[in-house]
Scaffold this motif. Structure first.
Motif, PDB file in Angstrom:
ATOM      1  N   GLU A 160       0.861  -1.190   0.000  1.00 62.98           N
ATOM      2  CA  GLU A 160       0.000   0.000   0.000  1.00 62.98           C
ATOM      3  C   GLU A 160       0.894   1.235   0.000  1.00 62.98           C
ATOM      4  O   GLU A 160       1.830   1.321   0.795  1.00 62.98           O
ATOM      5  N   GLU A 163      -1.672   7.934  -1.585  1.00 66.45           N
ATOM      6  CA  GLU A 163      -2.305   8.261  -2.867  1.00 66.45           C
ATOM      7  C   GLU A 163      -1.423   9.178  -3.739  1.00 66.45           C
ATOM      8  O   GLU A 163      -1.395   9.038  -4.964  1.00 66.45           O
ATOM      9  N   THR A 166       1.032   7.103  -6.055  1.00 72.01           N
ATOM     10  CA  THR A 166       0.607   6.026  -6.972  1.00 72.01           C
ATOM     11  C   THR A 166       1.137   6.250  -8.393  1.00 72.01           C
ATOM     12  O   THR A 166       1.376   5.283  -9.109  1.00 72.01           O
ATOM     13  N   SER A 173      -5.766  -3.577  -9.276  1.00 71.59           N
ATOM     14  CA  SER A 173      -6.999  -3.721  -8.506  1.00 71.59           C
ATOM     15  C   SER A 173      -7.470  -5.151  -8.690  1.00 71.59           C
ATOM     16  O   SER A 173      -7.094  -5.813  -9.670  1.00 71.59           O
ATOM     17  N   GLN A 175      -9.964  -8.701  -6.675  1.00 63.86           N
ATOM     18  CA  GLN A 175     -10.778  -9.300  -5.604  1.00 63.86           C
ATOM     19  C   GLN A 175      -9.847  -9.897  -4.560  1.00 63.86           C
ATOM     20  O   GLN A 175      -8.953 -10.676  -4.922  1.00 63.86           O
ATOM     21  N   GLU A 176     -10.075  -9.595  -3.267  1.00 59.93           N
ATOM     22  CA  GLU A 176      -9.271 -10.238  -2.220  1.00 59.93           C
ATOM     23  C   GLU A 176      -9.802 -11.656  -2.034  1.00 59.93           C
ATOM     24  O   GLU A 176     -10.949 -11.850  -1.628  1.00 59.93           O
ATOM     25  N   TYR A 182      -4.815 -11.101  -3.659  1.00 62.36           N
ATOM     26  CA  TYR A 182      -5.835 -10.553  -4.566  1.00 62.36           C
ATOM     27  C   TYR A 182      -5.729 -11.239  -5.920  1.00 62.36           C
ATOM     28  O   TYR A 182      -4.623 -11.483  -6.411  1.00 62.36           O
ATOM     29  N   ILE A 184      -6.007 -10.401  -9.604  1.00 65.58           N
ATOM     30  CA  ILE A 184      -5.935  -9.113 -10.302  1.00 65.58           C
ATOM     31  C   ILE A 184      -6.970  -9.038 -11.425  1.00 65.58           C
ATOM     32  O   ILE A 184      -7.100  -9.969 -12.223  1.00 65.58           O
ATOM     33  N   ASN A 186      -7.339  -5.622 -12.872  1.00 62.85           N
ATOM     34  CA  ASN A 186      -6.851  -4.473 -13.644  1.00 62.85           C
ATOM     35  C   ASN A 186      -5.476  -4.038 -13.135  1.00 62.85           C
ATOM     36  O   ASN A 186      -5.142  -4.243 -11.970  1.00 62.85           O
ATOM     37  N   PRO A 197      -6.488   2.847  -9.811  1.00 57.91           N
ATOM     38  CA  PRO A 197      -7.609   1.972  -9.437  1.00 57.91           C
ATOM     39  C   PRO A 197      -7.584   1.532  -7.964  1.00 57.91           C
ATOM     40  O   PRO A 197      -8.576   0.987  -7.457  1.00 57.91           O
ATOM     41  N   SER A 198      -6.453   1.734  -7.264  1.00 59.54           N
ATOM     42  CA  SER A 198      -6.348   1.426  -5.831  1.00 59.54           C
ATOM     43  C   SER A 198      -5.051   2.069  -5.335  1.00 59.54           C
ATOM     44  O   SER A 198      -4.423   2.849  -6.061  1.00 59.54           O
ATOM     45  N   ASN A 199      -4.666   1.728  -4.099  1.00 61.11           N
ATOM     46  CA  ASN A 199      -3.350   2.208  -3.633  1.00 61.11           C
ATOM     47  C   ASN A 199      -2.365   1.047  -3.494  1.00 61.11           C
ATOM     48  O   ASN A 199      -1.378   1.149  -2.765  1.00 61.11           O
TER      49      ASN A 199
END
Ligand code: UTP
Length: 279
Positions: A160, A163, A166, A173, A175-176, A182, A184, A186, A197-199
């Protein structure tokens, strides 16, 4: 089993000029040990014995470092100073080293593709030595090798980041699917501010399945003419599965001056001063 680890080490290291004008960035020492040796030791701790190094012009000292220096050995034979060579001798004995040149700097994806002949048709690890990872209990790469044994697909290490940082990384990004892991969906290389799309940022540890080579061959360059591993991994994620693993441990971005200094201070306090050789 993962038997080989690829070290892309052909980059110019421009952020450290003039130090890197004639010295490879990977040979810059954190206290008394070059960055690349930390990476090789991490691979050895993960059960890997084949070190495959992608080099470029002016990188001879990398090869010399993982070789015997008979003159020096002779000079300090039988003196107290001999103990200072114990670690590097053990590293050289525990691994084999092969090298290939990347003729043009065309990005990390291209450097990995250059290593194809050394790796062959098997899953392999990738370590970017300028990301120094530390976990005294289980190395970050060892954590990933254990996951590979379970899931048998490409895995990238992520961390992580704030922001406002990034834009410096490949960001994923997904699903966990279980704690810190995760699937992946994206990935964006260096997203513009406000579009990440996330950090979760990809750092310099990968396990890659060998189909990545064919994907890389068919991956076009980005707007800067570089072939990005992130683009190839996105294709692999869309066609099958790529996992992102939020690793346990510390990471220092030694490709930046700030990270390099932080790593130096940390290793001096926590490794150098604690070792018997230097007390
Ligand atoms: P960096 O983006 O950190 O580039 O590469 P760099 O040239 O090493 O350093 P700066 O940004 O100019 O200061 C990430 C990793 O990928 C390797 C580098 O050696 C480094 O380990 N790399 C990059 C290659 O081997 N070949 C390339 O064409 C690009």
């Amino acid at each position: 089993m993962i038997k080989k680890c690829l070290f892309p080490a052909a980059g110019y290291g421009t952020r450290f000029l003039p130090a890197t004008k004639s010295m490879p960035k990977e040979m810059m020492p954190i206290v008394n040990k070059p960055l690349i040796e930390y990476g090789v030791d991490e691979a050895i701790q993960s059960g890997i014995a084949g070190m495959c190094i992608v080099t470029g012009r002016g990188k001879h000292s990398l090869m010399d470092h993982f070789d015997k220096n008979y003159e020096l050995e002779h000079q300090i034979l039988g003196t107290k100073k001999e103990t200072l060579l114990e670690d590097i001798r053990a590293t050289i004995d525990a691994a084999s080293f092969t090298y290939i040149r990347q003729k043009e700097m065309r990005g990390l994806g291209h450097a990995i593709l250059t290593g194809h002949d050394l790796i062959g048709d098997e899953a392999f690890a990738v370590v970017l030595a300028d990301d120094l990872c530390i976990n005294p209990n289980q190395s970050v790469l060892a954590q990933m090798v254990a996951l590979y044994k379970q899931f048998r697909c490409s895995i990238v290490a992520v961390e992580e980041v704030p922001e406002n940082e990034t834009h410096r990384y490949g960001i994923i990004s997904g699903q966990e699917i279980k704690d810190d892991l995760y699937r992946i969906d994206n990935m964006v290389e260096k997203p513009e501010s406000g579009t990440a799309p996330s950090n979760l940022a990809i750092i310099g540890r990968y396990i890659l399945t060998p189909d990545i080579f064919d994907i890389l061959k068919n991956t076009g360059p980005d707007k800067n003419g570089e072939i990005q591993i992130t683009d190839a991994l996105l294709t692999q994620a869309q066609d099958g599965c790529v996992l992102a693993y939020k690793f346990k441990g510390k990471r220092f971005d030694c490709g930046s001056v700030k990270g390099f200094i932080e790593a130096t201070n940390y290793c001096y306090e926590n490794i150098y001063l604690q070792s018997d050789t230097h007390s």
